[in-house]
Each structure stands twice: as structure tokens, then as C-alpha cells.
Design an enzyme around this catalytic site. Structure first.
Site, PDB file in Angstrom:
ATOM      1  N   GLY A  20      77.187  29.542 -10.160  1.00 35.34           N
ATOM      2  CA  GLY A  20      77.840  28.304 -10.576  1.00 35.34           C
ATOM      3  C   GLY A  20      78.899  28.497 -11.644  1.00 35.34           C
ATOM      4  CB  ALA A  69      73.664  33.852 -13.227  1.00 34.92           C
ATOM      5  N   PRO A 117      67.763  42.805 -12.985  1.00 34.56           N
ATOM      6  CG  PRO A 117      66.560  44.645 -12.218  1.00 34.56           C
ATOM      7  CD  PRO A 117      67.332  44.144 -13.404  1.00 34.56           C
ATOM      8  CE  LYS A 133     110.547  26.568  16.482  1.00 36.03           C
ATOM      9  NZ  LYS A 133     112.008  26.452  16.516  1.00 36.03           N
ATOM     10  CG  ASN A 162      78.567  17.641 -10.519  1.00 31.59           C
ATOM     11  OD1 ASN A 162      77.811  17.526  -9.558  1.00 31.59           O
ATOM     12  ND2 ASN A 162      78.386  18.496 -11.517  1.00 31.59           N
ATOM     13  CB  CYS A 163      83.196  15.996  -7.165  1.00 29.00           C
ATOM     14  SG  CYS A 163      82.925  17.756  -7.501  1.00 29.00           S
ATOM     15  CB  ILE A 211      67.762  37.277 -14.624  1.00 29.31           C
ATOM     16  CG1 ILE A 211      66.442  37.480 -15.383  1.00 29.31           C
ATOM     17  CG2 ILE A 211      68.426  35.963 -15.015  1.00 29.31           C
ATOM     18  CD1 ILE A 211      66.581  37.455 -16.897  1.00 29.31           C
ATOM     19  NE  ARG A 239      67.615  25.141   4.539  1.00 24.51           N
ATOM     20  CZ  ARG A 239      68.345  24.549   3.596  1.00 24.51           C
ATOM     21  NH1 ARG A 239      67.981  23.362   3.128  1.00 24.51           N
ATOM     22  NH2 ARG A 239      69.427  25.122   3.135  1.00 24.51           N
ATOM     23  CB  THR A 292      72.154  38.752 -14.535  1.00 20.34           C
ATOM     24  OG1 THR A 292      70.765  39.092 -14.670  1.00 20.34           O
ATOM     25  CG2 THR A 292      72.282  37.277 -14.163  1.00 20.34           C
TER      26      THR A 292
END
Lengths: 554, 554
Positions: free
Chosen positions: B277, B275, B271, B429, B41-42, B273, B21, B268
Site C-alpha cells: 500500500g 507490507a 521474511p 486512425k 477513500n477515493c 513481515i 479464499r 520486508t
């Protein structure tokens, strides 16, 4: 210390009980002109509807229970009629006997609330407000007598719509009479449109731009358009105004909004007199002006706060956001802060984002949809307001937005909120995060959007509308005159598009965003129709709902 | 620009689609060693349980759909086996054919996730993790074959408990084997106690302080206590560890937590690369240390963020709160930040508040209870963590607390939040405001509380316990040795109380607070037992749940 509190419901009673917990020796007298204290105001409509079945459930405390637990001297049926600030006394009248007496105070707390702003009905049919236990006793008595009853509700705000829902639940035929072109006016029109749809779907006869003008014999009400509707009773939910009678008589400062003026410690212009609740002016969180917010939460909160102030633990009230929520025929309608129409009226530059997410992961059964509108300060990215209409999970999202707004988080910072996710509760990208992504794209200029009510002018100026939904979606209903090029074919069909400003749209705005990015990156001038076809439909239907409305769009 | 992304699920695919995008011309290749990308996954446990019925619902996207919409080159069954940072290449292997090839990159994104930290079972019974579509295909095949099946689940964390619930839902007999004395260890023991109760109530055989040690023929598993339990299969939910194989081989920096080290832009130590998750170390919001938080929300968020970083719109990740939520047999269990045991282990001074509110006004039908624990910094009043267990509305309150925590609101500031109130959604409340009131009282010294696990030591030192509930409540169950003086009689019976340190308690803590105030104002030394009888019961039951636990309390 002798403290007198005028009004024994939300704010007054919160002040009284907190004062006792801070000071075991204070003399605390609560005067309540009604017969009940600490009753469940917000539950009253649901007792009319039979959702709350036991009348006793509305009565959370009695003078006796408050005396036993908090050593409070609670006197019901007792009205404070005059304040003598020089003598530090109040004159009180027993409303049953008419007897008057004088009480001295060291500190006085006014929690008189608001009174109904009665719409003139010109009607001889029993007309009630819905503010007290006595009101619901009268209403339920009329309904019980009437058999297959009918009612007119005047005003489609919080109380009016709650009354409508509960009367329908009870089997009553209801006509909702709304003075203006829109029900639930705190919302913008495109957000109120699904509420109107739902109310009409449930059989309510909604009359917009209409008032009650009189009666044509027993059980028939005449409306301003000359028609008549059946009504064994009229519920007047035209609104409320702060009850400032005592404060005015005592020469206390009244705020620009018409409520009693207080400082951040809830002190009035007389440092020995404090005031809280619906009768008091709050400071608006958006522009700092004096405003009225008649919500139980603030009344309770400020009640506790005034006790702290009197006990010497001064703290300053937070500005009021005006967070509110309404349940109506299975829809939840919630809002915070300012609406678009209020921002426009105030000339405040803003951005707008509409989204239509599900409350939880779509692959998990039972997901329910909602529509969200976010109002954003064009310069600071501050959240200025939000409106949400939908099913499950609306209450959660308005609370998250209210906290973000109170904490001063920018709209783009919603992307960073780490909200709880499992598929039955939310999405990995929660609707709030998604809203943040839209806001962030607007702030960065990655996305430029156009509102539903701006479409006609843009097309008149030469823009072409491109619907990027599938051919099937397009066939099932589309905006007249739009080209249909589905998103997945867009790259291959760019050559078909004219080199004029393009407005793209999809169903809810997400595919439209991707399409606008493809077009912009490919050298086109493209804007995304905010909220897609769904928001456009709601907006245009809001215009058609009213007989006086002009059609803005083709 | 050519961008290679390793891993095609949450973080990797968020990066890929956002990159597209932002840049229509970039070459974007996604390598996924499994057969599926962008799967849910979940949702996997819920497909095992039959809640999600259509396997296709788990597969949100395909390489084809991603190619059509986002012009992504998605290659499944393809493993990246080596990174050559000098040459800026990756070696990829087709896992079906074994063919290897080399791909150059300008930027590389590692989103390899975490791998199961397999508990050694010593068992020959089919043992599966629950992480991939292939896993659930295998599990459902075994269950379909076994008829009236039985299973052992190893580990009572998020995945383990979701597996337990879904296996029970499917009619499987389940034994839950937990290495330590408590299931769902992110919680403190008194908060986990009702979860254990609920799991046992639903017929699950829970074995604490136990491991799987072997098999005794087909369908029987031997446990470390020498007993045997039936199992057609074993689900290993012992936990996960970051998959850092590629990063380590490439000489990238690994963080103190064992995850790939990244800076705030997800870069990482190389510079070029990036990462994101479950394989990546996050910065902890409470102490700034490196931490692992394996939640889908963060993976998605950081995936989008890494795309912005690569496209030059650098922004810095927010510290991780570790917000999480679990549904288990109708209970919702949610948490954010640190637990009491973690604060104690770190030596961080803190205050604690336990409350037991209802999700909405008690007078409105259908209110459900919840228990909340709030952890507060003793010096700054900052919110350090929260745990909530209960029914409806738990997810809303954890989100509100997560936002307050992220925004840096103090615990006392929870009093000021203007949350949406109508009686079917909340209380005037709100539970969050109430929690703020408790925190504010603790911060101001208006209230001094004592934890359930501190009671025995306090009584051994001479304190006397006073139960201020009614005589009926006292008779129905009480803490041994407590005096019973009901709150409403307290003022009249002060003379009966010894002039020693008093610890008062009620059912949930609220009446106890009022009692402690009366006593303190009357010259007694009084503390309130935090969370009342209910928290004490849960805490002591958590000790009794374990065969190795000592009884701390009489």
C-alpha cells in the site's frame, strides 16, 4: 517514380498522402471508379438515420483539396479495368463517357476494397447495399418519398445492425431478416443474446432462420417461412467479399481466404504491385492463417505502410486481431480475436472466463454494467479473444485487451496492468484486472469453472447445483432444481450438502468463486458456474430465441 | 497459521479476503485504528460535494459483513503500537479505552498507508485533511453550519483539486493556495495550463507561489503575499508521506524513497513481515529506482499478491508506472510514467510528441478534443511517459498507453495497435495510432520537431518561423513575427522563403508536418513546432500564470 493507386477511399488515400509526404517528386495518380474519394464509409448509416445531418460532412476530401495539399492527381468516375504486368500499364475507363486509355506505372497499389455479397431476394422492391454515398442518396430518397416507411434489413452483422438502428431512429418500421439462428455472429450466442433483446425491445421485428424469398406486390416482402412483412425498401447487408477481379485477371496470387495475397510489406506476388484494404488477405494473429478482416483501421494503417514500403522503409505488418466495435440502441458490442465457437471448430484447447463488472466504482453515481467473455489458450495462457457487451467503458476495455493481446501478455498478466483509477472512470480493481484474477485462478487451478452449456451434462452425470445467492435473489428467479444456500451461511450449512460433485453459482460468478473455495478447502469437489446466473440466463435465452434450437438445459 | 494485518482499507483488506479464499483454516485478524474498514477513500471528496449522497455508500464492508463472508476477525478502533520481531508479537491498543494487549503472529502484513504531510497554516481556522470518513464528517458539519461558506484548499494535487471541484459543486467559495508556480505538478507546465484555465473559469480564486501564513480573526486567512481570503475552513491537501512509524520502530529496512522497503513478493527485510500500500516503496518502471506511488489500484493489487506470497504462490510485482487520473470540472487529466521535467532533471535523453486529436471521428456529432504528450526514450524508442488532458476518451487512451508501456511496446509500435473503431468511439486512425505515427516519424528522422520552450533560442540563432495555417487562422491569433504562408500555397511560394533554418507550425502540428516534409524535400532545413500553435499558447500561458515567471518567448 510514377505510382498508380486503384481506389480512393481508406487504404488507397492513406497510401497516396503518405507517399507524397515521403517523396515530393513522385507522380501519384489515384483512380476511383465512384464519384467520391475519401468519404466517411463508416458514417454512411448515420447519415441515413439523420444523426449526421449534413451530407457534406461525409465528404472528407475532394480531388481538388487533395490536389492542392498533396499534389495528387485524383481521377474519380474512372475505373481501372485491366492490368498489363509485362508492359507495366493499366487500362482505365471513364465510367461516364466510356473512353479508355492506358497509363504506365512504376508501382501499382490495389485498394479496390470489397463488394457486397448480395443475398438473393427474389424481390422487385428497391434493394440497396450500404457501401457508398450513392447508396445512401438512393436510400434516403426512397425513405423521403415513402412517408411512414418500412424496411427489411437482410443480415444482422455490423452494417445490418447499424442500418437497423438508424432506420428506427428515422421512424421507419424495420424487419431484420437473419439467415441463421443468431444475430451478430462474430459473438458467441450467450453474448449476442442481450443484443437481440435490445433490438427487439426497440420494436424491431427480428426473424431468425429466415431469408427473403420474393415480393407480394408493392411494399410487401415474402419470407422463407411463408409470412409477409411490409417494406418500401430492402437493405442488403448480407456481407461482403474481397473485390479481386483485377488481381485475378492479372494472375496475381489469391490467398486461401479469397483475398489478394500479400507479404508483410503489402507486396503481392508481383513485386511492383502492392495491395491493401478490404480486398486483401491478412495474417490471423491467433493461428497465422490467411484471413479477411474488413475494418477501416487496418486499411488506413496498411495504406500508410505500403507507402513506406514503396519509399524503401520496409516494415512488416502486425498480424490482424480483428478488433471491432458496434453501437446498437445504446449498447456497445465489441470484440477481438477468436470466439469460443471458432476455437471449438478449430479444436484449440482453451479456457473461458465470463464476468459482469461495472464500468466504474459502484458507489459513484451512474455506473453502467457490462458483460465480458475472455478466451484463453489452455496451454500458454495467451489471450485468444474477447467479447464485451454493455454500456459506457466497453470501448476502453476492448482496446486494453487488444493491446494486451497484440503485445503477447498472458491472461494472468491482466492482473498486473496499472490502469487509471478514479471512481468516476474505473474501479480500484479495474474490470480488466478482475478478468485477470479470474484467469489467474483458472491457470493456477485455484478455481475450476463450468460453462453454461456444460451444466446439463454435468447434472446428468450426478452433480448437484448449489445457488449461493440470497434467498431473495433465489426467489426472484433461479435455475430449476438448484439448492439455495447463501454464501454467508455456507460454512454453517456444509453438513447439508451431499458428498457428490457440486456446481456452485451466484449472480455473476464472484460469490460463486468464494463459495467454491470454501467447499474445496472443506474437502468437497466444487466447480463454479462461469458468469453465474446471468450468463446462464443469456445462454439459455439464446437457445430459445431460435425456433430450430434445442433446449440444452432443463 | 495466524496472520495479523495492520490496516483495514485497500491493501490490507485485499490481503485478508484473498488469504481466506486461499486458506479456509488460517486465523486472520485485521487491526484498524480508525472506526471504519474497507471504506471508499477515493469517494470521500464526492461525498463532500454531494455527488455521492448516501454516506452509507462510502462504507463498502463492516467488520460484521467481513466476518460472515470471509471469517475474518476485524477489530476497528484498534491501533498496533509496537512489533516485537523476536517474540513474533504485536502490541495493540484499543483507541477508545486505552487498553493494551499482545497478539502473536506467524505472518504480519503492514498496510498502514500514508499520513497527511500537513502544511503549516499558522491558522486557528478549522483545518482538515481529506483522508477518512471522520474527516468528511467534520468537513460537512462545518459547511452545514456556515451557510454560504468559504474555504481555502492548500495544494492543487489529486486530492486538492477533487476537493476544489466538490466544494464549488456544493456552492462554497474556494481559494486554492499553491506553494509553487503550477497546479497539478505531475504534469508538465503546458499540459497543466488548460487545467488552471478551467479551474479559474469556474470561479476558483487560484493563488500560485503562495502559502497560508495565519489568520486575521474568524473566517479570514492570511496568505504569504500579505493578502487575506475568506475561509470557514481550510482543507490541507499538501500531500502525504508513507506512515512508516511501526516499521521503523521494528528496525525494518526503509527504502530510499522513505517508504517501507519490500522485495518483489512484498516481503520486508524480515521474511515473516510483509507490507503493501501507500506506505511501501515501489520499483519505478522507468529507471528501476525506489519510488512512492500512492494509488489505490496498486494497494489492492499488492494486497492480493501478498496473500499469494504468504500462501506459497510467490509471484513478483510488476514495476510501478504511476498511472493516475483526475476529473476536474468536466476535464479529464491523466498521466503515466515520467514527465518531461523529470526526464530533464534525470538527464535522460528523450523525444517528445504533442498531439491534439478528437476522441472520435470529427464527422460524427459530439466529438471532444484532447491534448496528448508522449515522452519517448531517444535511444530505445521506449515509452517513458504520457500526459493527456481533455474530454471524453482520455481515460481510454491513458489506459492503452499504460498497457503498451507495461508490455514494453516502443512508441513507434503504437502505429500497429488494432484498436476498436466505429465513428462514435474512435477514428480509423485512433489518437493512439496517430501518436505512433508522429513517434515513428521522429524515430526515422522523417520529422524533426522543436518544443515550445525551444522556440525563442532557435529564433535568436537565426531561424525563421513560418505559420502554415490559413490567413483567417493567422489573423485570429498568431506567434509574433511569424510569416504566414498557408500549406496549400506553400509549393507555389517556396521562392519567398529565406534559405535559413525554418520552423514551421500550424494549429496542432499535422499540417506543420506536411509543410516540413515539402520544405525538407525541396532542400530547406525545416523543423516542425511540436503541437503547433495550441501547445505554444498553453506553454507560454503557463509561464504567464505565475507572477515569478519570466517570459521565455517574444
Amino acid at each position: 517514380m510514377k505510382i498508380i493507386i486503384v481506389g480512393g477511399v481508406a487504404g488507397g488515400m492513406s497510401a497516396a498522402t503518405r507517399l507524397r509526404r515521403l517523396d515530393e517528386t513522385a507522380q501519384i495518380i489515384v483512380f476511383e471508379r465512384g464519384h467520391y474519394v475519401s468519404f466517411a464509409n463508416c458514417g454512411l448509416p448515420y447519415f441515413v438515420g439523420g444523426i449526421i445531418r449534413n451530407r457534406g460532412d461525409l465528404l472528407l476530401q475532394t480531388p481538388q483539396s487533395l490536389g492542392a495539399r498533396f499534389a495528387l492527381d485524383v481521377r474519380v468516375d474512372t475505373e481501372v479495368v485491366r492490368i498489363d504486368r509485362t508492359a507495366q500499364t493499366v487500362s482505365v475507363r471513364n465510367v461516364l463517357t466510356g473512353d479508355e486509355s492506358i497509363e504506365h506505372y512504376d508501382r501499382l497499389v490495389l485498394a479496390a476494397g470489397a463488394s457486397a455479397r448480395s443475398g438473393a431476394t427474389g424481390s422487385t422492391i428497391p434493394t440497396y447495399t450500404l457501401r457508398t454515398v450513392d447508396d445512401v442518396d438512393r436510400i434516403t430518397a426512397v425513405l423521403a418519398e415513402a412517408g411512414a416507411a418500412s424496411a427489411v434489413v437482410m443480415g444482422g452483422g455490423f452494417i445490418g445492425l447499424e442500418a437497423v438502428e438508424n432506420l428506427v431512429h428515422r421512424g421507419v418500421h424495420v424487419t431484420l431478416v437473419q439467415r441463421g439462428p443468431q444475430i451478430f455472429t462474430p459473438l458467441d450466442p450467450e453474448m449476442a443474446a442481450p443484443v437481440l433483446d435490445r433490438v427487439r425491445e426497440r420494436g424491431v421485428d427480428v426473424r431468425l432462420n429466415t431469408t427473403v424469398t420474393g415480393t407480394a406486390g408493392a411494399g410487401t416482402v415474402i419470407l422463407s417461412d411463408g409470412t409477409t412483412v411490409p417494406a418500401d425498401l430492402v437493405i442488403d447487408a448480407s456481407g461482403v467479399r474481397p473485390d479481386v477481379t483485377l488481381a485475378e485477371q492479372a494472375g496475381l496470387r489469391i490467398g486461401e481466404s479469397g483475398g489478394v495475397w500479400v507479404d508483410g510489406t503489402q507486396a503481392t506476388s508481383d513485386p511492383l504491385i502492392f495491395a491493401v484494404g478490404d480486398g486483401v488477405e491478412k495474417m490471423d494473429a491467433v493461428d497465422g492463417s490467411g484471413t479477411l478482416v474488413t475494418m477501416a483501421g487496418l486499411a488506413n494503417r496498411h495504406g500508410r505502410s505500403v507507402a513506406d514500403s514503396i519509399a524503401g522503409n520496409t516494415e512488416h505488418a502486425a498480424p490482424a486481431l480483428g478488433t471491432g466495435i458496434l453501437g446498437i440502441f445504446g449498447l456497445t458490442v465489441a470484440l477481438v480475436g477468436w470466439s469460443e465457437k471458432r476455437l471449438v471448430a478449430a479444436g484449440r484447447a482453451h479456457r473461458i472466463a465470463h464476468t459482469h463488472p461495472s464500468n466504474h466504482a459502484g458507489y459513484f453515481p451512474g455506473a453502467e454494467g457490462m458483460s465480458i467473455k475472455l478466451l484463453i489458450d489452455a496451454e500458454s495462457d495467451a489471450i485468444l479473444g474477447a467479447q464485451i457487451v454493455g454500456g459506457a467503458g466497453v470501448d476502453k476495455r476492448i482496446d486494453v485487451l487488444a493491446v494486451a493481446m497484440a503485445a503477447g501478455l498472458g491472461a494472468s498478466a491482466l492482473t498486473r496492468l496499472e490502469l487509471a483509477y478514479a471512481p468516476q472512470y474505473a474501479s480500484a480493481k479495474d474490470p480488466i484486472n478482475q478478468l485477470g484474477y479470474v484467469a489467474d485462478n483458472l491457470a493456477q487451478g485455484t478455481s475450476v469453472n463450468l460453462q453454461w452449456h456444460e451444466l446439463e451434462a454435468a447434472r446428468a452425470a450426478g452433480a448437484v447445483l448449489v445457488d449461493v445467492r440470497s434467498a431473495e435473489e433465489f426467489a426472484a428467479g433461479s435455475i430449476p432444481g438448484a439448492l439455495n444456500v447463501s454464501l454467508d451461511e455456507l460454512r454453517a450449512r456444509l453438513f447439508e450438502l451431499p458428498r457428490v460433485p457440486l456446481i456452485v453459482h451466484c449472480q455473476v460468478g464472484q460469490r460463486g468463486h468464494t463459495a467454491a473455495r470454501i467447499l474445496t478447502e472443506s474437502g468437497f469437489d466444487a466447480q463454479n458456474l462461469d458468469g453465474g446466473y446471468r450468463t446462464w440466463l443469456a445462454g439459455t435465452s439464446s437457445l430459445m430465441a431460435s425456433p430450430i434450437a434445442e433446449r440444452v438445459l432443463v
